[in-house]
Design a protein around this motif. Structure first.
Motif, PDB file in Angstrom:
ATOM      1  N   GLU A   1      37.008  -7.944  14.878  1.00 36.04           N
ATOM      2  CA  GLU A   1      35.597  -8.332  14.796  1.00 36.04           C
ATOM      3  C   GLU A   1      34.733  -7.391  15.618  1.00 36.04           C
ATOM      4  O   GLU A   1      33.629  -7.030  15.208  1.00 36.04           O
ATOM      5  CB  GLU A   1      35.411  -9.774  15.264  1.00 36.04           C
ATOM      6  CG  GLU A   1      36.007 -10.789  14.305  1.00 36.04           C
ATOM      7  CD  GLU A   1      35.845 -12.215  14.803  1.00 36.04           C
ATOM      8  OE1 GLU A   1      34.815 -12.515  15.446  1.00 36.04           O
ATOM      9  OE2 GLU A   1      36.766 -13.012  14.554  1.00 36.04           O
ATOM     10  N   TYR A   2      35.222  -6.995  16.794  1.00 35.03           N
ATOM     11  CA  TYR A   2      34.480  -6.030  17.610  1.00 35.03           C
ATOM     12  C   TYR A   2      34.391  -4.687  16.898  1.00 35.03           C
ATOM     13  O   TYR A   2      33.326  -4.088  16.818  1.00 35.03           O
ATOM     14  CB  TYR A   2      35.177  -5.825  18.963  1.00 35.03           C
ATOM     15  CG  TYR A   2      35.046  -6.964  19.935  1.00 35.03           C
ATOM     16  CD1 TYR A   2      33.856  -7.187  20.621  1.00 35.03           C
ATOM     17  CD2 TYR A   2      36.120  -7.803  20.193  1.00 35.03           C
ATOM     18  CE1 TYR A   2      33.737  -8.213  21.540  1.00 35.03           C
ATOM     19  CE2 TYR A   2      36.012  -8.838  21.116  1.00 35.03           C
ATOM     20  CZ  TYR A   2      34.816  -9.041  21.779  1.00 35.03           C
ATOM     21  OH  TYR A   2      34.710 -10.054  22.689  1.00 35.03           O
TER      22      TYR A   2
ATOM     23  N   TYR B   1      34.527  -3.839  13.793  1.00 40.79           N
ATOM     24  CA  TYR B   1      33.728  -3.787  12.565  1.00 40.79           C
ATOM     25  C   TYR B   1      32.378  -4.490  12.718  1.00 40.79           C
ATOM     26  O   TYR B   1      31.738  -4.817  11.736  1.00 40.79           O
ATOM     27  CB  TYR B   1      34.554  -4.354  11.399  1.00 40.79           C
ATOM     28  CG  TYR B   1      35.807  -3.531  11.182  1.00 40.79           C
ATOM     29  CD1 TYR B   1      35.733  -2.256  10.619  1.00 40.79           C
ATOM     30  CD2 TYR B   1      37.050  -3.989  11.614  1.00 40.79           C
ATOM     31  CE1 TYR B   1      36.870  -1.474  10.465  1.00 40.79           C
ATOM     32  CE2 TYR B   1      38.195  -3.208  11.459  1.00 40.79           C
ATOM     33  CZ  TYR B   1      38.088  -1.959  10.881  1.00 40.79           C
ATOM     34  OH  TYR B   1      39.211  -1.175  10.741  1.00 40.79           O
ATOM     35  N   SER B   2      31.940  -4.666  13.968  1.00 36.24           N
ATOM     36  CA  SER B   2      30.654  -5.316  14.243  1.00 36.24           C
ATOM     37  C   SER B   2      29.469  -4.379  14.014  1.00 36.24           C
ATOM     38  O   SER B   2      28.335  -4.829  13.948  1.00 36.24           O
ATOM     39  CB  SER B   2      30.615  -5.804  15.691  1.00 36.24           C
ATOM     40  OG  SER B   2      30.600  -4.689  16.588  1.00 36.24           O
TER      41      SER B   2
ATOM     42  N   ASN C   1      28.758  -2.163  16.261  1.00 37.52           N
ATOM     43  CA  ASN C   1      28.416  -1.738  17.616  1.00 37.52           C
ATOM     44  C   ASN C   1      29.451  -0.727  18.111  1.00 37.52           C
ATOM     45  O   ASN C   1      30.588  -0.721  17.658  1.00 37.52           O
ATOM     46  CB  ASN C   1      28.395  -2.942  18.560  1.00 37.52           C
ATOM     47  CG  ASN C   1      27.346  -3.949  18.160  1.00 37.52           C
ATOM     48  OD1 ASN C   1      26.208  -3.606  17.919  1.00 37.52           O
ATOM     49  ND2 ASN C   1      27.746  -5.206  18.065  1.00 37.52           N
TER      50      ASN C   1
ATOM     51  N   CYS D   1      32.265   0.804  20.329  1.00 35.93           N
ATOM     52  CA  CYS D   1      33.389   0.285  21.098  1.00 35.93           C
ATOM     53  C   CYS D   1      34.030   1.462  21.825  1.00 35.93           C
ATOM     54  O   CYS D   1      34.427   2.446  21.201  1.00 35.93           O
ATOM     55  CB  CYS D   1      34.426  -0.370  20.185  1.00 35.93           C
ATOM     56  SG  CYS D   1      33.836  -1.836  19.324  1.00 35.93           S
TER      57      CYS D   1
END
Length: 94
Positions: free
Chosen positions: A46-47, A49-50, A52, A54
């Protein structure tokens, strides 16, 4: 730029930061990760493919879960005062 003080997420795997425009950044430190599947428990996909940014330390510990495309930064110690940065755009991690 991020206005928060950035630190290594020593006890947690992930820290969240926000810049002055309200954009979120995620900083992961997988050094203390014993089992790569622990990354799935925190919702790593989820992080990733958010949409934002990483930033990952010790990403090799979760190699099986890395996205197909990422930017790899390697820092090598050449001497006490000299470091070498190697930048590589990975288009397919498999």
């Amino acid at each position: 730029s991020v206005s928060d003080q950035v630190s290594s997420p020593t006890f947690g795997i992930v820290n969240h930061y926000e810049n002055q425009q309200g954009d979120l950044f995620y900083h992961f430190d997988f050094y203390r990760l014993d089992d790569p599947s622990e990354a799935l428990d925190i919702g790593i996909e989820e992080y990733f493919y958010s949409g934002n940014y990483c930033w990952l330390e010790w990403a090799e510990k979760i190699a099986a879960f890395l996205p197909e495309k990422f930017f790899l930064i390697r820092i090598s110690t050449d001497s006490e005062t000299k470091r070498t940065l190697n930048l590589q755009h990975i288009k397919d991690a498999s």
